[in-house]
Design a protein around this motif. Structure first.
Motif, short mmCIF file in Angstrom:
data_model
loop_
_atom_site.label_atom_id
_atom_site.label_comp_id
_atom_site.label_asym_id
_atom_site.label_seq_id
_atom_site.Cartn_x
_atom_site.Cartn_y
_atom_site.Cartn_z
N CYS A 88 0.81 -1.22 0.00
CA CYS A 88 0.00 0.00 0.00
C CYS A 88 0.85 1.27 0.00
O CYS A 88 0.33 2.36 -0.27
N CYS A 93 -4.11 5.06 -5.30
CA CYS A 93 -5.55 4.85 -5.31
C CYS A 93 -6.27 6.12 -5.75
O CYS A 93 -5.92 7.21 -5.32
N THR A 97 -11.34 6.17 -2.82
CA THR A 97 -10.94 4.80 -2.51
C THR A 97 -9.78 4.82 -1.52
O THR A 97 -9.14 5.86 -1.31
N THR A 98 -9.52 3.68 -0.92
CA THR A 98 -8.38 3.53 -0.03
C THR A 98 -7.73 2.18 -0.29
O THR A 98 -8.36 1.27 -0.83
N CYS A 99 -6.49 2.05 0.12
CA CYS A 99 -5.73 0.82 -0.15
C CYS A 99 -5.84 -0.15 1.01
O CYS A 99 -5.74 0.25 2.18
N CYS A 108 -7.30 -1.26 -4.18
CA CYS A 108 -8.00 0.00 -3.89
C CYS A 108 -9.50 -0.28 -3.87
O CYS A 108 -10.07 -0.72 -4.86
N VAL A 111 -14.57 3.81 -0.60
CA VAL A 111 -14.92 4.14 0.78
C VAL A 111 -15.97 5.24 0.86
O VAL A 111 -16.57 5.45 1.91
N ALA A 135 -10.00 0.55 10.13
CA ALA A 135 -9.92 0.87 8.71
C ALA A 135 -10.07 -0.41 7.89
O ALA A 135 -9.71 -1.49 8.35
N PRO A 136 -10.62 -0.31 6.67
CA PRO A 136 -11.11 0.92 6.04
C PRO A 136 -12.46 1.36 6.60
O PRO A 136 -13.22 0.55 7.11
#
Length: 343
Positions: A88, A93, A97-99, A108, A111, A135-136
């Motif tokens: 990550c 990303c 989005t999040t990794c 990714c 979110v 997280a996420p």
């Protein structure tokens, strides 16, 4: 005497030369090893082996790490030109989005609703205002809007439910307006012609769960025509049986003139706000959505996020398993989401 010294010097030179030839003729440890691409032979503790020096090597990093090329200068050899990092840390990303790292690769995931394709076909992305401790942090939910959605008719009946498309007009612009209802063994009734299910009714078991379309009213177990007047463009009926233009209401930004709804707005409400009245001419005619407040400056007026909203549980509420028609009231700034059984 000088001759003896000369002969001694010549003999000594020949001896050193012969020793050098003998040493150089011995095979070096790495001279007999052919290393694959991205590796180089290293001699350590009387053992020669091929070690990675770049990301071109077959397995330069341990499992769960990714190889990144790095140029560096070394005083010893071999000189690795790479580093092994967490997946990550190098993932790019896109917005929304999040990794996440599953131990083997980086991915990714969406979110919030800013992510492209956060929801599937036939679904609408609805923001959720929540605070997360892990997280996420997923800040949206996908609401089925049409029969094209995969979760349009989730049902526990053995018989597969049938999705019936309808066309509905919803006045509440802050909440989704699904354009379908479902029938199954548990919900065997189908709304008759010129009718749709009532709001919040996805399981239709009787005529009372249906609502006649505009210009129709319930009579003798059916929806029968009661008027033939059609509201003008940019307007919606105020009554079920519309007989004249006064029974119609102009949409936001329009006003009634000569039996037509004409555009009367000269101001565009900013992001995260909606009009309060029919004609919008200034920021004062706009109302911030729940969870936002107005902020004015010399050159801009906008709605910004409030910092006094309550923190709600991460898990979405749900009705009892026995409930057939469950409605979820969305979370607001001063109220958490709530499940209501409509049976």
């Amino acid at each position: 005497m000088s001759l003896l010294r000369f002969l001694y010097s010549v003999s000594l030179c020949l001896l050193v030369l012969n020793f050098s030839v003998l040493v150089t003729s011995l095979p070096a440890p790495c001279s007999t090893i052919r290393c694959p691409k991205g590796t180089e032979c290293a001699y350590f503790k009387e053992t020669a082996s091929c070690v990675p020096i770049s990301c071109e090597a077959a397995n330069p990093c341990e499992k769960g790490k990714v190889c990144v090329d790095i140029a560096r200068q070394c005083v010893t050899s071999p000189c690795p030109q790479f580093d092994c990092v967490e997946p990550c840390s190098v993932a790019l990303c896109p917005e929304g989005t999040t990794c996440i790292d599953d131990g083997s690769k980086a991915e990714c995931i969406p979110v919030d609703c800013k992510a492209k394709n956060a929801c599937g076909p036939g679904q609408e992305c609805t923001p959720i205002d929540i605070e997360c401790i892990t997280a996420p942090c997923i800040r949206f939910q996908c609401v089925a809007m049409s029969c094209e959605a995969e979760n349009a008719c989730d049902d526990d009946d053995e018989e597969e439910p049938e999705c019936i498309p309808v066309r509905k007009v919803c006045k509440d612009r802050n909440n989704p307006c699904p354009q379908f209802y479902c029938t199954s063994a548990r919900c065997p009734f189908t709304c008759p012609n010129n009718s749709i299910p009532k709001r919040g009714k996805h399981c239709i078991s009787k005529f009372d769960h249906c609502k006649c379309n505009q210009h129709y009213r319930k009579k003798d177990g059916a929806c029968q025509l009661c008027s033939e007047f059609t509201c003008p463009n940019n307007s919606t009926p105020k009554k079920r049986c519309v007989k004249k233009v006064s029974h119609c209401k102009c949409d936001y930004g329009f006003k009634l003139e000569a039996e037509k709804c004409t555009d009367c707005s000269t101001y565009q409400c900013p992001q995260d706000s909606i009009p309060k009245g029919e004609c919008v001419t200034k920021f004062g005619d706009c109302e911030c959505k729940d969870g936002f407040r107005k902020e004015k400056s010399s050159n801009m007026s906008k709605c910004i996020q409030r910092d006094d909203c309550i923190v709600c549980p991460l898990a979405m509420p749900s009705c009892d398993e026995s409930c057939q028609n469950c409605m979820i009231k969305p979370q607001k700034c001063k109220r958490c989401a709530k499940a209501i059984c409509l049976d």
